[in-house]
Scaffold this active site. Structure first.
Site, short mmCIF file in Angstrom:
data_model
loop_
_atom_site.label_atom_id
_atom_site.label_comp_id
_atom_site.label_asym_id
_atom_site.label_seq_id
_atom_site.Cartn_x
_atom_site.Cartn_y
_atom_site.Cartn_z
N LYS A 1 -1.85 7.68 -4.23
CA LYS A 1 -0.60 8.27 -3.75
C LYS A 1 0.44 7.18 -3.62
O LYS A 1 0.20 6.14 -3.01
CB LYS A 1 -0.85 8.93 -2.38
CG LYS A 1 0.33 9.71 -1.84
CD LYS A 1 -0.06 10.39 -0.55
CE LYS A 1 1.10 11.19 0.02
NZ LYS A 1 0.72 11.87 1.28
N HIS B 1 -2.26 3.45 3.96
CA HIS B 1 -1.05 3.95 4.62
C HIS B 1 0.04 2.88 4.63
O HIS B 1 -0.24 1.73 4.97
CB HIS B 1 -1.36 4.35 6.06
CG HIS B 1 -2.20 5.59 6.18
ND1 HIS B 1 -2.92 5.91 7.31
CD2 HIS B 1 -2.44 6.60 5.29
CE1 HIS B 1 -3.56 7.05 7.12
NE2 HIS B 1 -3.29 7.48 5.90
#
Length: 326
Positions: free
Chosen positions: A169, A301
Site C-alpha cells: 500500500k 504505517h
C-alpha cells in the site's frame, strides 16, 4: 486479476480516462486509483453530472457535509473522500480550493477486531494448501492479503529469515518477520513454483507481470525465477493490457473465501476477515512488550498514530486491570 489496471486509450479523451492516466503517471497504487475514481464519480453525480471545473469549494463542502450528515460515513471514509477530491483539484486540475469548511462526521473510528492466539490457530487449522500458507503469513508476518498473494520468490530471504514487502500500500517497501515455523513450508512452495515455472518455459510461456516499466528496463526479468509469484494461479490467463498470456498470482478473493469458510467451521463469533490476522499480529506483539515504533515499521504505517489504535485493543487483563467485583 482484479489488481491489474484496466487498459486506457493511447490518447485518452474522456475525463475519467485522462484522470486515470494522470494517476498512473504519478505511480498511484491501482487500489488507490480505483478508490479515488469511485469518490470523484460520487462527487460528480451528487452535483448532477456538472463538470468539476465548474464547481468550487462550496460545492466540495456541501458534498463532504452530505457524506457526514446524510450517509453517516465514518471518519476514515470521509477522509478518503476528501483526499480524492483534493487530488482531483490540486494535482489534476491545478485549482486551489482554499480552506474547506465542511461538517465533519461524528461517526467514530471502530476498534479493529482481533483473534486470540488460540482463535487464530484454530482458523488456520481449518485451512489447507497455499490458502493456509498465505493466511499464516498474514498472522505471522503482519501482511495484508494483497501483499501475501503478490509475494515474489526474491522477496523471501531465508538466510536473514525475513520478508521484503515491495508491492505494498502506497508503494512503500518494508522488511518484516519470517516465522521459523514457516521456513520449511515456504521452501517447499518455492520449489513447487520453480518447477511450475520451468514447465511454463518449456511450453513457450513463463513470463510474469512486472510493475511500472521494469519489463522495458530489464527485458529478461519477466522470465527470471526470482520474479515469479510465490502463490501462482493454477492456470495461465490473458493480460487485458497487452493480451500476453501469463501466469498471474492467485486472486485475493480466493484467499478471502478460504478464510471465511474456515471461520464458519470454527464457529468463532467475531466479525473477522483476512485483515483480522494482521491486526492480531500487531496486538500479540504489543501484548508481549514490543515497542510501538518497531510494530509501526513491521506493519509499514507512515504515521505512528495509525499504529497506536492497537493500544486500545489490548485487553484489560493484559494490562493488569482487574474488576473490583473480582
Amino acid at each position: 486479476m482484479d489488481d491489474i489496471p484496466i487498459p486506457l486509450p493511447h490518447r485518452p479523451q474522456r475525463f475519467m480516462d485522462r484522470l486515470r492516466a494522470f494517476m498512473r503517471s504519478r505511480h498511484l497504487a491501482y487500489k488507490t486509483e480505483k478508490t479515488y475514481c469511485f469518490w470523484i464519480k460520487d462527487f460528480i453525480r451528487f452535483h448532477q453530472m456538472r463538470k468539476p471545473q465548474e464547481l468550487n469549494k462550496r460545492d466540495v463542502d456541501e458534498w463532504l457535509s452530505h457524506l457526514a450528515n446524510r450517509r453517516s460515513v465514518s471518519i476514515n471514509t470521509q477522509k478518503t473522500a476528501l483526499n480524492a477530491v483534493v487530488f482531483l483539484y490540486k494535482q489534476f486540475l491545478e485549482i486551489d480550493l482554499g480552506e474547506l469548511r465542511f461538517e465533519k462526521t461524528s461517526k467514530g473510528r471502530r476498534l479493529p477486531v482481533v483473534f486470540t492466539h488460540q482463535e487464530a490457530m484454530a482458523v488456520l487449522e481449518q485451512m489447507h494448501g497455499y490458502h493456509k500458507l498465505a493466511a499464516s503469513l498474514m498472522y505471522g508476518s503482519g501482511l495484508r492479503v494483497m501483499e501475501a498473494v503478490r509475494l515474489r520468490v526474491q522477496d523471501i530471504d531465508f538466510a536473514q529469515q525475513c520478508l521484503f514487502v515491495r508491492e505494498s500500500k502506497g508503494e512503500k517497501t518494508r522488511r518484516t518477520l519470517l516465522p521459523t515455523s514457516l521456513l520449511a513450508p515456504l521452501k517447499a512452495q518455492v520449489d513447487l513454483v520453480l518447477a511450475l515455472h520451468q514447465r511454463d518455459l518449456e511450453e513457450g510461456f513463463g513470463a510474469v507481470y512486472l510493475p511500472f516499466a521494469l519489463s522495458k528496463k530489464y527485458p529478461k526479468a519477466a522470465t527470471s525465477p526470482n520474479w515469479q509469484y510465490v502463490f501462482p494461479a493454477p492456470e495461465r490467463s490473458k493480460d487485458p493490457r497487452s493480451d500476453a498470456i501469463r501466469r498471474h498470482h492467485v486472486g485475493e478473493q480466493q484467499v478471502r473465501r478460504a478464510v471465511a469458510n474456515a471461520l464458519a467451521t470454527t464457529g468463532i463469533r467475531k466479525k473477522a476477515s483476512c485483515h483480522t490476522f494482521r491486526h492480531s499480529f500487531a496486538t500479540n506483539l504489543l501484548a508481549k512488550g514490543t515497542d510501538i515504533r518497531n510494530i509501526q515499521e513491521l506493519l509499514g504505517h507512515t504515521d505512528v498514530n495509525t499504529t497506536m489504535i492497537y493500544t486500545h485493543v489490548i485487553g484489560i487483563h493484559e494490562r493488569g486491570v482487574v474488576s473490583p467485583l473480582d
